[in-house]
Design an enzyme around this catalytic site. Structure first.
Site, PDB file in Angstrom:
ATOM      1  N   ASP A  27     -16.066   5.564   8.677  1.00  0.00           N
ATOM      2  CA  ASP A  27     -15.095   4.731   9.393  1.00  0.00           C
ATOM      3  C   ASP A  27     -14.678   5.372  10.720  1.00  0.00           C
ATOM      4  OD1 ASP A  27     -13.558   2.504   9.729  1.00  0.00           O
ATOM      5  OD2 ASP A  27     -11.958   3.120   8.366  1.00  0.00           O
ATOM      6  N   GLY A  30     -15.475   2.154  15.859  1.00  0.00           N
ATOM      7  CA  GLY A  30     -14.875   1.301  16.892  1.00  0.00           C
ATOM      8  C   GLY A  30     -13.851   2.068  17.705  1.00  0.00           C
ATOM      9  N   HIS A  44     -20.985   2.355  16.844  1.00  0.00           N
ATOM     10  CA  HIS A  44     -21.902   2.183  15.696  1.00  0.00           C
ATOM     11  C   HIS A  44     -23.220   2.916  15.972  1.00  0.00           C
ATOM     12  CE1 HIS A  44     -19.105  -0.487  13.921  1.00  0.00           C
ATOM     13  NE2 HIS A  44     -19.310  -1.495  14.735  1.00  0.00           N
ATOM     14  N   SER A  72     -19.800  -3.778   4.706  1.00  0.00           N
ATOM     15  CA  SER A  72     -19.163  -4.332   3.504  1.00  0.00           C
ATOM     16  C   SER A  72     -19.271  -5.852   3.502  1.00  0.00           C
ATOM     17  CB  SER A  72     -17.687  -3.913   3.455  1.00  0.00           C
ATOM     18  OG  SER A  72     -16.934  -4.653   4.404  1.00  0.00           O
ATOM     19  N   THR A  73     -19.087  -6.433   2.326  1.00  0.00           N
ATOM     20  CA  THR A  73     -19.112  -7.907   2.249  1.00  0.00           C
ATOM     21  C   THR A  73     -17.974  -8.476   3.114  1.00  0.00           C
ATOM     22  OG1 THR A  73     -17.924  -7.626   0.148  1.00  0.00           O
ATOM     23  CG2 THR A  73     -20.230  -8.185  -0.011  1.00  0.00           C
ATOM     24  N   LEU A 138     -32.981  14.791  -1.598  1.00  0.00           N
ATOM     25  CA  LEU A 138     -31.758  13.973  -1.567  1.00  0.00           C
ATOM     26  C   LEU A 138     -32.076  12.478  -1.686  1.00  0.00           C
ATOM     27  CD1 LEU A 138     -28.581  14.010  -0.672  1.00  0.00           C
ATOM     28  CD2 LEU A 138     -29.507  13.250   1.527  1.00  0.00           C
ATOM     29  N   ARG A 201      -7.859   4.273   2.082  1.00  0.00           N
ATOM     30  CA  ARG A 201      -8.143   3.198   1.122  1.00  0.00           C
ATOM     31  C   ARG A 201      -9.632   3.183   0.836  1.00  0.00           C
ATOM     32  NH1 ARG A 201      -6.162   0.929   5.776  1.00  0.00           N
ATOM     33  NH2 ARG A 201      -7.759   0.181   7.215  1.00  0.00           N
ATOM     34  N   LEU A 202      -9.990   2.416  -0.209  1.00  0.00           N
ATOM     35  CA  LEU A 202     -11.396   2.351  -0.621  1.00  0.00           C
ATOM     36  C   LEU A 202     -12.148   1.201   0.037  1.00  0.00           C
ATOM     37  CD1 LEU A 202     -11.442   3.161  -4.436  1.00  0.00           C
ATOM     38  CD2 LEU A 202     -11.996   4.629  -2.499  1.00  0.00           C
ATOM     39  N   SER A 203     -11.413   0.181   0.478  1.00  0.00           N
ATOM     40  CA  SER A 203     -12.052  -0.976   1.118  1.00  0.00           C
ATOM     41  C   SER A 203     -13.228  -1.505   0.289  1.00  0.00           C
ATOM     42  CB  SER A 203     -12.506  -0.632   2.546  1.00  0.00           C
ATOM     43  OG  SER A 203     -11.431  -0.140   3.302  1.00  0.00           O
TER      44      SER A 203
HETATM   45  C1  IPE Z   1     -15.063   0.002   5.405  1.00  0.00           C
HETATM   46  O1  IPE Z   1     -14.554   0.134   6.678  1.00  0.00           O
HETATM   47  C2  IPE Z   1     -16.454  -0.554   5.454  1.00  0.00           C
HETATM   48  C3  IPE Z   1     -17.482   0.345   5.957  1.00  0.00           C
HETATM   49  C4  IPE Z   1     -17.290   1.589   6.326  1.00  0.00           C
HETATM   50  C5  IPE Z   1     -18.800  -0.210   6.024  1.00  0.00           C
HETATM   51  P1  IPE Z   1     -13.686  -1.024   7.342  1.00  0.00           P
HETATM   52  O2  IPE Z   1     -13.288  -0.521   8.672  1.00  0.00           O
HETATM   53  O3  IPE Z   1     -14.392  -2.321   7.275  1.00  0.00           O
HETATM   54  O4  IPE Z   1     -12.451  -1.098   6.338  1.00  0.00           O
HETATM   55  P2  IPE Z   1     -10.983  -1.690   6.554  1.00  0.00           P
HETATM   56  O5  IPE Z   1     -11.148  -3.087   7.074  1.00  0.00           O
HETATM   57  O6  IPE Z   1     -10.295  -0.820   7.542  1.00  0.00           O
HETATM   58  O7  IPE Z   1     -10.360  -1.618   5.197  1.00  0.00           O
HETATM   59  C1  IPE Z   2     -17.051   1.780  10.536  1.00  0.00           C
HETATM   60  O1  IPE Z   2     -16.401   1.824  11.755  1.00  0.00           O
HETATM   61  C2  IPE Z   2     -18.349   1.022  10.581  1.00  0.00           C
HETATM   62  C3  IPE Z   2     -18.324  -0.276   9.880  1.00  0.00           C
HETATM   63  C4  IPE Z   2     -17.333  -0.742   9.197  1.00  0.00           C
HETATM   64  C5  IPE Z   2     -19.529  -1.082   9.972  1.00  0.00           C
HETATM   65  P1  IPE Z   2     -15.450   0.646  12.208  1.00  0.00           P
HETATM   66  O2  IPE Z   2     -16.233  -0.370  12.950  1.00  0.00           O
HETATM   67  O3  IPE Z   2     -14.660   0.109  11.064  1.00  0.00           O
HETATM   68  O4  IPE Z   2     -14.494   1.424  13.215  1.00  0.00           O
HETATM   69  P2  IPE Z   2     -12.933   1.239  13.399  1.00  0.00           P
HETATM   70  O5  IPE Z   2     -12.303   1.389  12.045  1.00  0.00           O
HETATM   71  O6  IPE Z   2     -12.723  -0.132  13.955  1.00  0.00           O
HETATM   72  O7  IPE Z   2     -12.553   2.320  14.338  1.00  0.00           O
HETATM   73 MG    MG Z   3     -12.893   0.613  10.243  1.00  0.00          MG
END
Ligand code: IPE
Ligand code: IPE
Ligand code: MG
Length: 249
Positions: A27, A30, A44, A72-73, A138, A201-203
């Protein structure tokens, strides 16, 4: 526990107690890009380099399985352009790194609804899985279009089908049996869950498999997460007492 990258030092690791299975919620891509006044997609892109770096390091350390949350979904709620970009990343990732991963005996797998991605993405990922299927190092699993609740519902449906067809009886449905029918099938339970970017969180990531994992939340944004961050997490993990409901003597 929160750890800031700037405070990092060398972290000693006990090589006899390396976690067997490490899962990552990757995470912060962005935010990393935003800090640099760049589009989210750039984050990304840079984040994929972290996957390569950590897979090679985990493999060196003797970690058996590494599972990364790639999409994620729920991520379908994002902008179409961002989704399309993420769906193109496997092509670039395997173009750049598949040979190196093969040379290092890494086995590639995926869990999730790959069929919901473009045909080309599906072929690229399936090809990487095929080419590495005999590797014994791995096991690097990509959770791609994955959702934990969805996985449990899908597994339940599959088992109900077997029951309906008379292939199994109710008594056959044990925790072990259920676990074997999850998308992760024969992967060992997760020992250590690491989430980058300071979110707690686990998301919807691996709810069954994380039932007894140790959790480490690190402030570092994913593109900056390096070998030293991994070492620090493993060192903290090794300092924890895992009781599994028992009492330590
Ligand atoms: C969780 O991250 C999903 C992935 C890392 C693929 P998100 O950025 O989507 O999670 P939330 O929305 O903050 O919970
Ligand atoms: C994790 O980074 C990658 C995916 C969820 C695909 P994010 O895109 O969620 O980055 P932030 O949380 O917006 O910074
Ligand atoms: Mg994120």
């Amino acid at each position: 526990m929160i750890f800031n990258k700037r405070k990092q030092k060398e972290h000693s690791i006990d090589m006899t107690r390396i976690p067997t299975h490490i899962a990552f919620i990757m995470d912060g891509n962005g935010r990393w890009a935003k800090q640099r006044k760049m589009p989210r997609t750039y984050g990304h892109h840079e984040g994929t380099k972290t996957i390569r770096r950590l897979a090679l390091e985990a493999n060196q350390l003797g970690v058996k399985a590494m599972t990364v949350y790639a999409f994620s979904t729920e991520n379908f709620k994002r902008d179409t352009k961002e989704i399309e970009y993420i769906f193109k990343l496997p092509k670039e990732f395997f173009h750049l790194y598949l040979k190196e991963l093969i040379d290092n005996n890494v086995q590639i797998r995926y869990i999730g609804h790959l069929e919901m991605s473009p045909q080309e993405t599906q072929s690229i990922i399936k090809d990487a899985v095929f080419q590495t299927s005999k590797n014994t190092g791995l096991i690097l699993t990509f959770a791609f279009i994955y959702g934990g609740r969805d996985e449990i519902v899908e597994t339940t449906k599959c088992i109900c089908e077997k029951y309906k067809n008379g292939e199994i009886s109710l008594d056959d449905i044990t925790e072990d049996y259920f676990e074997k029918h999850l998308m992760t099938t024969d992967l060992p339970p997760v020992d250590l869950l690491i989430r980058s970017s300071g979110e707690y969180r686990l998301s919807n990531f691996l709810p069954w498999q994380l039932a007894y994992a140790e959790f480490i939340f690190d402030e570092t944004l994913w593109p900056d997460f390096d070998e030293e961050c991994l070492h620090r997490a493993i060192s903290i993990y090794q300092g924890r007492e895992r009781r599994f409901g028992g009492v330590l003597k």
